[in-house]
Design a protein around this motif. Structure first.
Motif, PDB file in Angstrom:
ATOM      1  N   PRO A 278       0.829  -1.203   0.000  1.00  0.00           N
ATOM      2  CA  PRO A 278       0.000   0.000   0.000  1.00  0.00           C
ATOM      3  C   PRO A 278       0.868   1.259   0.000  1.00  0.00           C
ATOM      4  O   PRO A 278       2.028   1.216   0.401  1.00  0.00           O
ATOM      5  N   LYS A 279       0.301   2.351  -0.429  1.00  0.00           N
ATOM      6  CA  LYS A 279       0.998   3.640  -0.394  1.00  0.00           C
ATOM      7  C   LYS A 279       1.393   3.967   1.038  1.00  0.00           C
ATOM      8  O   LYS A 279       0.623   3.762   1.973  1.00  0.00           O
ATOM      9  N   GLY A 280       2.597   4.456   1.220  1.00  0.00           N
ATOM     10  CA  GLY A 280       3.041   4.844   2.546  1.00  0.00           C
ATOM     11  C   GLY A 280       3.213   3.671   3.492  1.00  0.00           C
ATOM     12  O   GLY A 280       2.980   3.805   4.699  1.00  0.00           O
ATOM     13  N   ALA A 281       3.646   2.527   2.968  1.00  0.00           N
ATOM     14  CA  ALA A 281       3.768   1.326   3.799  1.00  0.00           C
ATOM     15  C   ALA A 281       4.878   1.467   4.835  1.00  0.00           C
ATOM     16  O   ALA A 281       6.019   1.768   4.498  1.00  0.00           O
ATOM     17  N   ASP A 282       4.517   1.255   6.120  1.00  0.00           N
ATOM     18  CA  ASP A 282       5.519   1.192   7.182  1.00  0.00           C
ATOM     19  C   ASP A 282       5.850  -0.291   7.432  1.00  0.00           C
ATOM     20  O   ASP A 282       5.419  -1.157   6.682  1.00  0.00           O
ATOM     21  N   PHE A 283       6.604  -0.572   8.494  1.00  0.00           N
ATOM     22  CA  PHE A 283       7.023  -1.958   8.742  1.00  0.00           C
ATOM     23  C   PHE A 283       5.822  -2.882   8.929  1.00  0.00           C
ATOM     24  O   PHE A 283       5.801  -4.011   8.446  1.00  0.00           O
ATOM     25  N   ARG A 284       4.823  -2.405   9.664  1.00  0.00           N
ATOM     26  CA  ARG A 284       3.638  -3.227   9.927  1.00  0.00           C
ATOM     27  C   ARG A 284       2.905  -3.551   8.611  1.00  0.00           C
ATOM     28  O   ARG A 284       2.482  -4.688   8.390  1.00  0.00           O
ATOM     29  N   ALA A 285       2.802  -2.561   7.748  1.00  0.00           N
ATOM     30  CA  ALA A 285       2.131  -2.768   6.457  1.00  0.00           C
ATOM     31  C   ALA A 285       2.922  -3.710   5.558  1.00  0.00           C
ATOM     32  O   ALA A 285       2.339  -4.522   4.814  1.00  0.00           O
ATOM     33  N   ILE A 286       4.251  -3.619   5.638  1.00  0.00           N
ATOM     34  CA  ILE A 286       5.083  -4.509   4.825  1.00  0.00           C
ATOM     35  C   ILE A 286       4.958  -5.946   5.318  1.00  0.00           C
ATOM     36  O   ILE A 286       4.963  -6.893   4.528  1.00  0.00           O
ATOM     37  N   ALA A 287       4.833  -6.125   6.633  1.00  0.00           N
ATOM     38  CA  ALA A 287       4.616  -7.474   7.180  1.00  0.00           C
ATOM     39  C   ALA A 287       3.321  -8.057   6.609  1.00  0.00           C
ATOM     40  O   ALA A 287       3.285  -9.217   6.176  1.00  0.00           O
ATOM     41  N   ALA A 288       2.276  -7.247   6.579  1.00  0.00           N
ATOM     42  CA  ALA A 288       0.981  -7.705   6.047  1.00  0.00           C
ATOM     43  C   ALA A 288       1.091  -8.031   4.557  1.00  0.00           C
ATOM     44  O   ALA A 288       0.551  -9.042   4.088  1.00  0.00           O
ATOM     45  N   THR A 289       1.821  -7.181   3.823  1.00  0.00           N
ATOM     46  CA  THR A 289       1.992  -7.419   2.388  1.00  0.00           C
ATOM     47  C   THR A 289       2.803  -8.687   2.135  1.00  0.00           C
ATOM     48  O   THR A 289       2.480  -9.476   1.238  1.00  0.00           O
ATOM     49  N   LEU A 290       3.847  -8.886   2.938  1.00  0.00           N
ATOM     50  CA  LEU A 290       4.663 -10.099   2.794  1.00  0.00           C
ATOM     51  C   LEU A 290       3.803 -11.350   2.974  1.00  0.00           C
ATOM     52  O   LEU A 290       3.905 -12.314   2.197  1.00  0.00           O
ATOM     53  N   ARG A 291       2.969 -11.365   4.007  1.00  0.00           N
ATOM     54  CA  ARG A 291       2.075 -12.508   4.249  1.00  0.00           C
ATOM     55  C   ARG A 291       1.158 -12.741   3.053  1.00  0.00           C
ATOM     56  O   ARG A 291       0.982 -13.863   2.594  1.00  0.00           O
TER      57      ARG A 291
END
Ligand SMILES: [Zn+2]
Length: 324
Positions: A278-291
């Motif tokens: 997602p736009k503006g992905a922080d570490f938490r968002a990257i974890a979700a994207t990785l999953r």
């Protein structure tokens, strides 16, 4: 790959896991051609570094070797890089080509030099901007080459515009490191020593230890030793470096025993992250994207990815304290 990701992610269940709509994915087989242009600054100071205007093209697509190592290496690496992204469904020409002497070319300026700088050993100018990559003599190496062009791939998928500061910037830098090192590990001159070191083979030398960032006083987990509380992207990107290392190579680290999924599955995973974050992905968002993208790759068997691999990704997310 494109269809696979698109179909899976657009199902209601999967879509609910994502914070933003899935960005457009590449079209496999489309525009599989590559037009390269390598410009040479010759280590002489110039006011600008743009290939084809500020600097002359030293090697066009189809030209033979020039005998200038950086020009010829850059030409070869562009070909290898096109292959690296083609393997995971990406088309370098589509993502990176820009006008050079009236032709759309994936372009790079090498041996660029700015007035008052050390033209042989210095790190500046080395950067990506608006479909153009510039390299100083000092920082020229295949991993950094992969890093700068990864910024172009991120740009194509809207990652760059989402921010360069704080955790968002750390994600951007770290993911570019991971893609750059994966290129270095799998191209025509793969590392045997200095694996997961950024800058190996350059005059400037190694500047990041992705396998153990603490060696260079950078953090190997969020909030851990050396974590930049003021949010320096360059420093905190090291957590993503470590994450990329753990997922590919495996290690017992911070209470987790991780079995590496290897470079091929990692390349498919991280390219999917860039396409879907997602736009503006922080570490938490990257974890979700990785999953999400790992589950998608496992369902579709992309690069042989399995659910067991995704369990390793999960452990690496835990070990680097990404969601802390
Ligand atoms: Zn960068």
């Amino acid at each position: 790959m494109r269809k696979a990701i698109g179909i899976v992610v657009l199902t209601a269940a999967a879509a609910s896991c994502l914070a933003a709509p899935v960005s457009a994915a590449p079209t496999p087989g489309h525009g599989a051609s590559l037009t390269r242009a390598v410009c040479d600054g010759g280590n002489q100071p110039t006011n600008g570094f743009e290939c084809g205007s500020d600097l002359a093209v030293a090697r066009h697509e189809g030209d033979g070797p020039t005998g200038v190592r950086h020009v010829d290496d850059a030409y070869i690496w562009l070909g290898e890089l096109a292959g690296f992204y083609a393997k995971v469904g990406g088309d370098l020409q589509t993502m990176l080509a820009a006008p050079v002497e009236g032709v759309q070319a994936v372009n790079v300026s090498v041996r660029a030099c700015a007035d008052g700088r050390d033209c042989v050993n210095g790190a500046w100018p080395t950067y990506y901007s608006d479909r153009r990559v510039v390299f100083s003599h000092g920082l020229f190496s295949d991993d950094t080459f992969g890093h700068e062009f990864a910024h172009g791939v991120q740009d194509y998928y809207g990652v760059v515009e989402s921010g360069k500061q704080g955790e968002v910037g750390a994600v951007r830098e770290g993911v570019a490191d991971v893609l750059g090192e994966l290129f270095d590990l799998t191209n025509g001159t793969p590392d045997t020593t200095d694996r997961w070191k950024m800058g190996d083979g350059s005059v400037f030398g190694v500047y990041r230890d992705m396998d153990d960032p603490t060696l260079r006083r950078m953090p190997d987990r969020k909030g851990g030793q050396y974590w930049s509380t003021r949010g320096s992207p360059v420093i905190n990107a090291a957590v993503i470096d470590k994450l990329g290392f753990l997922i590919s190579e495996g290690q017992t680290f911070n209470g987790q025993t991780i079995t590496g999924i290897g470079t091929a599955r990692s390349a498919a995973l991280w390219f999917a992250v860039v396409r879907n974050q997602p736009k503006g992905a922080d570490f938490r968002a990257i974890a979700a994207t990785l999953r999400e993208v790992c589950a998608s790759n496992a369902r579709d068997g992309v690069a042989g990815t399995s659910n067991a691999d995704c369990a390793q990704v999960e452990k690496a997310i835990t070990a680097t304290q990404l969601e802390r």
